[in-house]
Design a protein around this motif. Structure first.
Motif, PDB file in Angstrom:
ATOM      1  N   HIS A 111      -5.399 -13.324   7.060  1.00 56.18           N
ATOM      2  CA  HIS A 111      -6.108 -12.663   5.956  1.00 56.18           C
ATOM      3  C   HIS A 111      -6.751 -11.375   6.468  1.00 56.18           C
TER       4      HIS A 111
ATOM      5  N   THR B 198      -8.431  -9.081   3.800  1.00 54.49           N
ATOM      6  CA  THR B 198      -9.728  -9.616   3.375  1.00 54.49           C
ATOM      7  C   THR B 198     -10.789  -9.334   4.430  1.00 54.49           C
TER       8      THR B 198
ATOM      9  N   HIS C  59      -7.041 -14.409  -2.313  1.00 52.93           N
ATOM     10  CA  HIS C  59      -6.118 -15.277  -3.040  1.00 52.93           C
ATOM     11  C   HIS C  59      -4.667 -14.914  -2.722  1.00 52.93           C
ATOM     12  N   VAL C  60      -4.384 -13.625  -2.678  1.00 55.29           N
ATOM     13  CA  VAL C  60      -3.028 -13.165  -2.358  1.00 55.29           C
ATOM     14  C   VAL C  60      -2.660 -13.531  -0.920  1.00 55.29           C
ATOM     15  N   GLU C  61      -3.607 -13.380  -0.009  1.00 56.69           N
ATOM     16  CA  GLU C  61      -3.307 -13.577   1.417  1.00 56.69           C
ATOM     17  C   GLU C  61      -3.265 -15.045   1.829  1.00 56.69           C
ATOM     18  N   THR C  62      -4.078 -15.897   1.201  1.00 52.76           N
ATOM     19  CA  THR C  62      -4.219 -17.276   1.688  1.00 52.76           C
ATOM     20  C   THR C  62      -3.685 -18.338   0.739  1.00 52.76           C
ATOM     21  N   HIS C  63      -3.382 -17.976  -0.509  1.00 53.59           N
ATOM     22  CA  HIS C  63      -2.954 -18.924  -1.550  1.00 53.59           C
ATOM     23  C   HIS C  63      -4.085 -19.836  -2.012  1.00 53.59           C
TER      24      HIS C  63
ATOM     25  N   THR D 172      -9.835 -11.604  -5.032  1.00 54.35           N
ATOM     26  CA  THR D 172      -8.461 -11.250  -5.419  1.00 54.35           C
ATOM     27  C   THR D 172      -7.587 -11.052  -4.184  1.00 54.35           C
ATOM     28  N   LYS D 173      -8.101 -10.318  -3.212  1.00 60.07           N
ATOM     29  CA  LYS D 173      -7.331 -10.076  -1.984  1.00 60.07           C
ATOM     30  C   LYS D 173      -7.114 -11.365  -1.213  1.00 60.07           C
TER      31      LYS D 173
ATOM     32  N   HIS E 225      -0.791 -20.422   5.394  1.00 56.24           N
ATOM     33  CA  HIS E 225       0.233 -19.502   5.867  1.00 56.24           C
ATOM     34  C   HIS E 225       1.373 -20.300   6.493  1.00 56.24           C
TER      35      HIS E 225
END
Length: 471
Positions: free
Chosen positions: A143, A146, A49-53, A46-47, A291
């Motif tokens: 990330h 993460t 996914h938010v940070e790296t797309h 989950t983390k 990013h």
């Protein structure tokens, strides 16, 4: 930074204890890390996914790869032959015994495009810990959250395994300051890096400028040439185009094994292939890149290639295919540089001789691929031989994206693909980067490492007077 100095002192002190642990103890530790990561799988994906797309299925697969790597190294060091133990004790000659031992504190730089498998608990870290070296991880800013979560999992494994508190430590901060200080610190004995050519060569320069130079094992740049031979193009143009389009755009082209260069001899079949490839790539749905920095660099690289682009998909990032003649490819140096993203360049050659010249102009690569029928392969042995000289992994009739993690894998290649083509960053033999050979001469059995003792209880394979035995 006083913080870096303290961290490296702690890494050195921990090494004095950790390097004396048994392979069984280290194997249990690696298994514990895998278990702690697995227990946090949902939180980690989950983390990330938010940070790296990156999509959740990809991230879940990457966590599985990460835990599998840890377990692979646990099994590898338990088996024991990796230490390359050798004994020579012939009559009237000195008793000499050799094995590989860990080098000391290692600095690992997390990769932007693999938040798990090439980062905090990735292959560099796993192989270094397996060897008996302590690790300081420089987390990647793309990330960072993460990376800290994975670090917390490793800390718990350290506690459960009874390992020294500072066996693995974690650092965040700008790479051009914290990273430089980590590499330059006198207690650092080696560096693992996956990233850009610019970043890798900077670390190499720092390491070379030290009073005591150290090795930097950097994976940096690769365009992974794919040669399309004539008979397979005639028979399989559409299928090849579909296969390669999927590889070019996999993960929006953000794999180090992305096929960024295609080469073929001019023919109607090559034209058909190009048309099909352009159509397939153009239809791929764009997704956010890892990013903003990677996206910006991709746009800059694509802008330089725009005069040669023949197919370009709508949206951002643009998925693009370019085409040039072999003559232009040979005369314009920047055409041989990596464009990191969903892009590939097709080089059209007049004949086999020109194809060979184009290949010979390419620098070192991670992979080199040949697409051909049995007839093609029989008629182009010289092309296959040339590909072998270019890359660490040579592939026939498969795309280069997708790297198996096993004892036969080579994920390395001549410069600038990596800084040292003798080693791989993927697979069991990656451990060889973090060890050095030591010869023990005239030692009584009680003072020898277990692997070299006459009454070795582990039964590992070793050479005794130049003959392999399981003793």
């Amino acid at each position: 930074m006083s913080e870096i100095n303290e961290i490296m002192q702690q890494a050195k002190a921990a090494f004095e204890v950790y390097s004396k642990t048994t392979p069984a103890q280290r194997a249990a530790f690696l298994e514990n890390i895998a278990e702690q990561i697995e227990a946090k799988r949902e939180q980690l994906t989950t983390k990330a996914h938010v940070e790296t797309h990156l999509p959740l299925p990809r991230l879940n697969n990457e966590i599985t790869r990460t835990t599998s790597q840890l377990k692979m190294f646990a099994a590898y060091i338990t088996e024991g032959s990796w230490v390359a133990a050798a004994i020579d004790n012939q009559p009237s000659k000195p008793d000499t015994r050799k094995m590989l031992i860990p080098v000391g504190p290692v600095v690992v730089f997390g990769a932007s495009n693999f938040p798990f498998a090439f980062s905090t608990a990735g292959g560099d870290t796993a192989s270094a810990l397996a060897s008996g070296s302590t690790v300081v991880v420089k987390g990647h800013s793309a990330h960072a959250g993460t990376s800290l979560l994975v670090y917390a999992a490793i800390q718990e494994a350290i506690r459960l395994s009874g390992m020294p508190e500072h066996t693995l430590q974690h650092v965040l901060g700008p790479g051009n300051t914290a990273g430089k200080e980590l590499v330059m610190h006198p207690f650092t004995t080696g560096v693992g890096f996956t990233g850009s050519y610019k970043g890798g060569t900077a670390l190499m320069q720092y390491a070379a400028a030290r009073e005591k130079p150290i090795p930097v094992f950097a994976e940096m740049s690769s365009i992974n040439p794919v040669v399309l031979l004539p008979d397979t193009l005639t028979q399989n143009a559409a299928a090849l185009a579909k296969k390669l389009a999927g590889s070019v755009t996999l993960g929006m082209g953000q794999f180090c094994t992305n096929p960024g260069l295609l080469l073929g001899i001019k023919s109607p079949a090559l034209e058909t292939f190009l048309s099909e490839l352009g159509e397939e790539v153009s239809q791929v749905t764009p997704l956010p890149m890892l990013h903003e920095g990677i996206h910006t660099n991709y746009q800059q690289g694509l802008t330089e290639m725009l005069p040669y682009v023949v197919y370009k998909g709508e949206g951002e990032p643009a998925r693009a295919i370019a085409m040039v003649s072999a003559k232009d490819f040979l005369n314009i140096p920047h055409l041989r540089e990596e464009v990191f993203g969903p892009f590939s360049l097709l080089v059209t050659c007049e004949n086999k001789a020109e194809l060979k010249k184009a290949l010979q102009s390419i620098s070192g690569q991670l992979t080199a691929t040949i697409m051909g029928t049995d007839k093609d392969l029989a008629e182009h042995r010289d092309i296959i031989s040339l590909q072998t000289s270019l890359a660490g992994r040579v592939i026939i009739n498969e795309v280069p994206t997708g790297v198996e993690v096993n004892s036969s894998m080579v994920h390395g290649g001549p410069f600038p693909a990596t800084s040292d083509a003798r080693f791989t960053s993927v697979g069991a033999t990656a451990i060889q980067r973090w060890v050095r050979p030591v010869c023990f001469q005239g030692f009584p059995d009680a003072l020898l490492p277990e692997e070299l003792q006459n009454a070795n209880p582990r039964g590992i394979w070793r050479t005794v007077n130049n003959e392999w035995k399981n003793v």
